[in-house]
Design an enzyme around this catalytic site. Sequence first.
Site, mmCIF file in Angstrom:
data_model
loop_
_atom_site.group_PDB
_atom_site.id
_atom_site.type_symbol
_atom_site.label_atom_id
_atom_site.label_comp_id
_atom_site.label_asym_id
_atom_site.label_seq_id
_atom_site.Cartn_x
_atom_site.Cartn_y
_atom_site.Cartn_z
ATOM 1 N N ASP A 15 0.816 -1.220 0.000
ATOM 2 C CA ASP A 15 0.000 0.000 0.000
ATOM 3 C C ASP A 15 0.849 1.270 0.000
ATOM 4 O O ASP A 15 0.452 2.283 0.568
ATOM 5 C CB ASP A 15 -0.972 0.024 1.205
ATOM 6 C CG ASP A 15 -1.779 -1.247 1.289
ATOM 7 O OD1 ASP A 15 -2.256 -1.700 0.240
ATOM 8 O OD2 ASP A 15 -1.912 -1.813 2.391
ATOM 9 N N LYS A 18 2.191 2.063 -5.208
ATOM 10 C CA LYS A 18 2.962 1.598 -6.377
ATOM 11 C C LYS A 18 2.230 1.887 -7.685
ATOM 12 O O LYS A 18 2.842 2.248 -8.682
ATOM 13 C CB LYS A 18 3.234 0.087 -6.261
ATOM 14 C CG LYS A 18 4.143 -0.267 -5.103
ATOM 15 C CD LYS A 18 4.341 -1.754 -4.975
ATOM 16 C CE LYS A 18 3.132 -2.492 -4.457
ATOM 17 N NZ LYS A 18 2.751 -2.218 -3.073
ATOM 18 N N GLY A 42 -4.276 -4.544 -4.207
ATOM 19 C CA GLY A 42 -5.243 -3.548 -4.672
ATOM 20 C C GLY A 42 -4.469 -2.350 -5.162
ATOM 21 O O GLY A 42 -3.881 -1.629 -4.372
ATOM 22 N N HIS A 43 -4.395 -2.190 -6.487
ATOM 23 C CA HIS A 43 -3.689 -1.031 -7.040
ATOM 24 C C HIS A 43 -4.722 0.050 -7.324
ATOM 25 O O HIS A 43 -5.648 -0.185 -8.079
ATOM 26 C CB HIS A 43 -3.030 -1.364 -8.385
ATOM 27 C CG HIS A 43 -1.901 -2.327 -8.268
ATOM 28 N ND1 HIS A 43 -0.698 -1.996 -7.711
ATOM 29 C CD2 HIS A 43 -1.779 -3.601 -8.662
ATOM 30 C CE1 HIS A 43 0.116 -3.029 -7.758
ATOM 31 N NE2 HIS A 43 -0.526 -4.022 -8.329
ATOM 32 N N GLN A 226 2.057 -6.059 -2.989
ATOM 33 C CA GLN A 226 2.417 -6.088 -1.561
ATOM 34 C C GLN A 226 3.760 -5.372 -1.334
ATOM 35 O O GLN A 226 4.073 -4.462 -2.078
ATOM 36 C CB GLN A 226 2.462 -7.529 -1.011
ATOM 37 C CG GLN A 226 1.088 -8.184 -0.895
ATOM 38 C CD GLN A 226 0.646 -8.856 -2.166
ATOM 39 O OE1 GLN A 226 1.406 -9.531 -2.822
ATOM 40 N NE2 GLN A 226 -0.606 -8.672 -2.527
#
Length: 428
Positions: A15, A18, A42-43, A226
């Site tokens: 988080d 990225k 989750g991007h 991650q």
Amino acid sequence: MKGRVEIIIGAQWGDEGKGRVVDSLGSKVDIFARYQGGANAGHTVIVEGKKYVFHLLPSGMLYPCKTCVIGNGVVIDPEQLLKELKELQDQGKDRARLVISAAAHVVMPYHKLLDKAQESLRGKGRQIGTTGRGIGPAYVDKYSRCGIRVGDLLDSDVLREKLEVNLEEKNLYLTKIYGEEPLPFHEMFALAGSWGKALAPYVDDASRIIDDALKEGRGVLFEGAQGTLLDVDHGTYPYVTSSSPVAAGGCVGLGVGPALVDRVIGVVKAYCTRVGEGPFPTEDSGSGGERLREKGAEFGATTGRPRRCGWLDLVALRYAVRVNGISSIALTKLDVLSGIERIPICTVYDIEGETEEHFPCALQRLEKATPYYEHLEGWQKDISSCKEYHDLPVQARKYVEYIEAATGVPVNLIGVGPGRDQTILRNF
Ligand code: IMP
């Protein structure tokens, strides 16, 4: 001339932002490739004020005429992947070419059931706090050599045989140990067969496609999911994910030799957050952490869980620089620190009365670490519209330069807000 390979990794517990760094590099890149993890990630990318959250698709999907690769190291939940693809198609945004490695493993419904059942059996105090997306059990099958791979979905004989063997075993676990209902073979077989049909147009040899592109001089970006401290080998084991988010994982998870890598970009949030259980030396459980959570909107993109928040940890960051070989830092969310009078920054730990400069490998030791903080002078000005490095207040620049001095790595990108244009580049 060989094309350029860059790896973007999370230097903390995930988080770090990225997705937006990938997005900033986008125009120079031809192939965006994910190499590990699955729908636990989750991007979040914000383009023209619209927010997109991808769990499995590489962030580059928003760029027209690019190639996005999901590598062999990823574990794919086809239901989630097809849902993300459909959402993009419905909005007319599926303009990139998608390639899925035939060797990537499939997250089956029993993996998700087992993930949740195992967590509840561990009970309070011993849980990992997984995302419940079946990641651990899918990697267990991969390494115990019974996993179903994407290529298997396209061959009904192979699929039938593998599924029979797997269901026989998994249904025993589900019913005899976890008290769940068994999963019916015919339903699973039909479902997996339908995934195979839907995914067939995208399935290919990802390693070869990247190799061809590099020979043509094209740019390839490996997107880590991650973060370093969640890596199964180098993270805070056992409070980790089941894959290798570190930079070297990119070579394994895409089938590319390490000598081809040109740059490792470590994405570092200006403070720290963690979701799930496990040690977090600089966690601030008081009003400071609360302020970071609110101002930084620190709620999980996958599970919606509030993230644990705390201050920048230079001990952990120097470790991340080492285990990844980070050669460039992208510092995100600097704007979240605006308005704080004195900003704590952890320089060393105190472990049982001794000063420790190095991040301990043993969890038992890390759990005893107390952070020693320097306090840097904060800035009151809103920095969200700063465009150039010199637009930043001197205190914000000192914060950046303090990180550079402590890590020996240049900060080449600074995020000052969530939008695509709220990025300051310094020789990026
Ligand atoms: P799993 O990956 O679902 O098995 O979860 C293992 C640990 O990694 C848990 O603490 C999760 O909260 C954490 N985790 C997994 N994916 C992410 C992510 O994308 N960001 C932050 N934490 C994650």
